[in-house]
Design an enzyme around this catalytic site. Structure first.
Site, PDB file in Angstrom:
ATOM      1  N   CYS A   1       0.791  -1.232   0.000  1.00 44.17           N
ATOM      2  CA  CYS A   1       0.000   0.000   0.000  1.00 44.17           C
ATOM      3  C   CYS A   1       0.828   1.290   0.000  1.00 44.17           C
ATOM      4  CB  CYS A   1      -0.952   0.012   1.197  1.00 44.17           C
ATOM      5  SG  CYS A   1      -1.718  -1.563   1.569  1.00 44.17           S
TER       6      CYS A   1
ATOM      7  N   ARG B   1       6.977 -11.174   5.479  1.00 44.98           N
ATOM      8  CA  ARG B   1       6.434 -11.059   6.834  1.00 44.98           C
ATOM      9  C   ARG B   1       7.067 -12.130   7.720  1.00 44.98           C
ATOM     10  NH1 ARG B   1      -0.047 -10.176   5.444  1.00 44.98           N
ATOM     11  NH2 ARG B   1       0.287  -8.377   4.057  1.00 44.98           N
TER      12      ARG B   1
ATOM     13  N   GLN C   1       1.419 -10.587  -3.563  1.00 46.66           N
ATOM     14  CA  GLN C   1       0.031 -10.148  -3.442  1.00 46.66           C
ATOM     15  C   GLN C   1      -0.427  -9.520  -4.755  1.00 46.66           C
ATOM     16  OE1 GLN C   1       0.292  -7.561   0.139  1.00 46.66           O
ATOM     17  NE2 GLN C   1      -1.296  -8.884   0.979  1.00 46.66           N
TER      18      GLN C   1
ATOM     19  N   ASP D   1      -2.258  -7.007  -5.431  1.00 45.78           N
ATOM     20  CA  ASP D   1      -2.875  -5.808  -4.874  1.00 45.78           C
ATOM     21  C   ASP D   1      -3.341  -4.852  -5.964  1.00 45.78           C
ATOM     22  OD1 ASP D   1      -2.912  -6.057  -2.137  1.00 45.78           O
ATOM     23  OD2 ASP D   1      -0.879  -5.343  -1.867  1.00 45.78           O
TER      24      ASP D   1
ATOM     25  N   HIS E   1      -4.980  -0.692  -5.760  1.00 49.60           N
ATOM     26  CA  HIS E   1      -5.494   0.421  -4.960  1.00 49.60           C
ATOM     27  C   HIS E   1      -6.246   1.355  -5.895  1.00 49.60           C
ATOM     28  CE1 HIS E   1      -2.205  -1.210  -2.513  1.00 49.60           C
ATOM     29  NE2 HIS E   1      -3.010  -0.916  -1.518  1.00 49.60           N
TER      30      HIS E   1
ATOM     31  N   LYS F   1     -15.629  -3.366   4.853  1.00 51.45           N
ATOM     32  CA  LYS F   1     -14.996  -4.244   3.868  1.00 51.45           C
ATOM     33  C   LYS F   1     -15.939  -5.376   3.475  1.00 51.45           C
ATOM     34  CE  LYS F   1     -12.731  -7.250   7.278  1.00 51.45           C
ATOM     35  NZ  LYS F   1     -11.459  -7.864   7.719  1.00 51.45           N
TER      36      LYS F   1
ATOM     37  N   HIS G   1      -8.852  -0.888  -1.252  1.00 55.32           N
ATOM     38  CA  HIS G   1      -7.820  -1.923  -1.326  1.00 55.32           C
ATOM     39  C   HIS G   1      -8.465  -3.185  -1.899  1.00 55.32           C
ATOM     40  CE1 HIS G   1      -4.996   0.178   1.524  1.00 55.32           C
ATOM     41  NE2 HIS G   1      -6.135   0.738   1.891  1.00 55.32           N
TER      42      HIS G   1
END
Length: 568
Positions: free
Chosen positions: A269, A298, A316, A318, A320, A400, A446
């Protein structure tokens, strides 16, 4: 049929039964907590020497003996002073006692065993009959790496023998089609002691990941997403600003560059936010959809690592989306349609959607929350698919939508999410010039469909039991010659297939055709092209499918048509 709440009570009681057995077998054990979970229960403990897998049978046997004694399970309230005396040698229980409001605490009693507890049990130990200890793992007190390391004993329990037997069958099937086992058979990926928790993808495994990425890229293209790439290392200051340093520091990896502290990104992000800020933005650019296949790291506990399902580095998918409040509904509907396209492609028929609404502690204006939540509801209603409402379970920075799928073995997986964010636009001072001429904050959506590509890959492998469909298989077809005399013809067939960008291999071994077929079946290759003298003479092939179905004397022209249909 007992309710989920009844099952939770049974499993909570089974956790006490486990603690009871542990305290008798290992008097030096220090018990911490033992809650029920979605799949069963666990108890976190400390022993001078950690338990081993072979100890679980001994513990389970003692649990059955205590169950047979049919102790009445009683719940009582005792004073904190009495509780502190009872647990004077257990610092974990003492900490729990201190954190419980009021002057009294709950105690569960069965025979001579007592455990700190808020309540909610079956009537006696005799009601806990159908249970199993399922494994050991590592954990930390209060789930913080800064605290004492613990050992977690996992288990599960059921009300009836039928439910327990069905569970055993599911476990047996899951073990047979475990993605780690299939990976060895199909040569997809591996793990090494030189990098615990970090997957090594072999050519075939990487091919599958690339197919998943390219399929998503195609959907992004049709829906006006722009792909970006952001650095793996970012300065600590960024992670302080995003809030990750304060709330996620223990899961992050840090390093030093030119005497400045950097972190390896655990999320994509902030990098996307920085791209948004590189120049002034206008409302005419919105919605702006920035997608990234970002590799994140992580620090997961070694005890919870599990093949590709739980790793320390993953990719990921992802995206945005920067938009106005009025644009939320349409963008969310687009995301959900993309998600359903992906899940339909991967043959997941059982999909559950849930909308999580404003929690008790949340940032932002109530009207914004209400409008945003209504936008999510309207998008879900237009999708025409049933969904659940999870009141108060949204993140503090926005509501969400969760997407949960059920695989061919009846297991549920939470993969996709659509998360609204009212926090980071202000945190990073993201703004655009509105039609009024003034500055306004964009709403950030997201988006993740696969979630983790590695995890989704593992789910697919088990869902298909290793038999990946033609479009996704690392090797889509194998060319098998009956004799060496067809080798030149195999090259001609190869040239035809190459033009269709099919992933293939030619079995050039001297094995008899039956052995070649068996080898291709073991590798779970969806399609085999059999080339013999007759096929060469007729400029054709014979097709054998993974399921045993066969087609004879298929012309090369018809073969191309079939491959194009299969590869869609």
């Amino acid at each position: 049929m007992e309710s989920k709440e009844d099952l939770k009570v049974l499993r909570h009681s089974a956790a006490h039964l486990l603690a009871h057995a542990l305290s008798e077998l290992y008097p030096e054990v220090k018990l911490t907590i033992g809650p029920a979970t979605e799949e069963g229960f666990f108890y976190d403990i400390i022993l001078p020497n950690n338990l081993k897998e072979e100890d679980l049978d001994i513990i389970e046997k003692r649990m059955h003996e205590i169950s047979d004694l049919d102790y009445k399970i009683e719940h009582k309230e005792i004073s904190k002073q009495e509780a502190r005396e009872l647990y004077k040698n257990n610092p974990f229980k003492l900490e729990l006692i201190d954190n419980i409001p009021g002057d009294y605490v709950g105690l569960s009693v069965q025979g001579d065993f007592k455990d700190l507890c808020r309540g909610g049990h079956v009537l006696s130990t005799g009601e806990i009959k159908y249970f199993k200890l399922t494994g050991l793992s590592g954990s930390y007190w209060r789930a913080s790496r800064e605290n004492q390391a613990l050992q977690r004993v996992h288990g599960t329990a059921f009300f009836t023998k039928e439910d327990f037997d069905n569970y055993e069958k599911r476990i047996e099937e899951a073990l047979r089609y475990d993605h780690r086992r299939l990976s060895k058979q199909l040569d997809l990926f591996s793990f090494n002691q030189e990098a615990v928790g970090f997957p090594f993808f072999h050519p075939k495994g990487k091919a599958v990941l690339n197919v998943l990425i390219n399929y998503m890229r195609k959907l992004h293209y049709y829906n006006n997403y722009k792909e970006i790439s952001t650095p793996t290392l970012l300065n600590d200051e960024l992670w302080h600003r995003s809030g990750h340093y304060a709330h996620y520091k223990e899961n992050m990896y840090f390093t030093c560059v030119d005497e400045a502290s950097y972190a390896i990104k655990p999320m994509n992000c902030p990098g996307s936010f920085l791209i948004f800020k590189t120049r002034p933005r206008s409302y005419k650019e919105l919605p702006l959809k920035l997608a990234e296949f970002g590799h994140v790291h992580r620090h997961e506990l070694s005890g919870v690592l599990h093949g590709l399902l739980r790793v320390r580095a993953f990719t990921q998918d992802d995206a945005h989306i920067y938009c106005t409040l009025e644009q939320i509904e349409q963008e969310v509907l687009t995301i959900l349609n993309i998600a359903f396209d992906v899940l339909k492609k991967c043959e997941f028929a059982d999909i559950n959607l849930a909308l999580s609404t404003k929690p008790e502690k949340a940032m932002g204006d109530d009207n914004i929350w209400q409008n945003a939540t209504n936008s999510l509801k309207n998008a879900l209603d237009k999708l025409g698919y049933p969904y659940a409402i999870k009141e108060g379970e949204g993140a503090f920075y926005g509501p969400k939508i969760e997407i949960v799928i059920k695989d061919s073995m009846g297991r549920q997986w939470q993969c996709g999410t659509v998360q609204l964010d009212f926090f980071q636009a202000e945190n990073f001072d993201l703004k655009y010039v509105a039609s009024s001429g003034g500055f306004e904050r964009p709403v950030i959506i997201h988006q993740a469909i696969y979630g983790s590509l590695e995890r989704f890959f593992a789910i697919l492998l088990e869902h298909y039991k290793g038999n990946l469909p033609f479009w996704l298989a690392p090797i889509q077809l194998s060319i098998l010659t009956i004799t060496d005399q067809q080798k030149d013809y195999a090259q001609k067939v190869k040239n035809v297939i190459e033009r269709e960008r099919i992933r293939f291999e030619i079995d050039e071994s001297s094995d008899p055709i039956n052995a070649k077929i068996k080898s291709a079946q073991t590798e779970k290759i969806p399609l085999m092209l059999i080339l013999g003298k007759k096929e060469e003479e007729n400029n054709s092939v014979s097709i054998r499918y993974q399921n045993g179905k066969q087609e004879f004397n298929v012309s090369l022209e018809l073969l191309v048509e079939k491959l194009r249909i299969l590869n869609q």
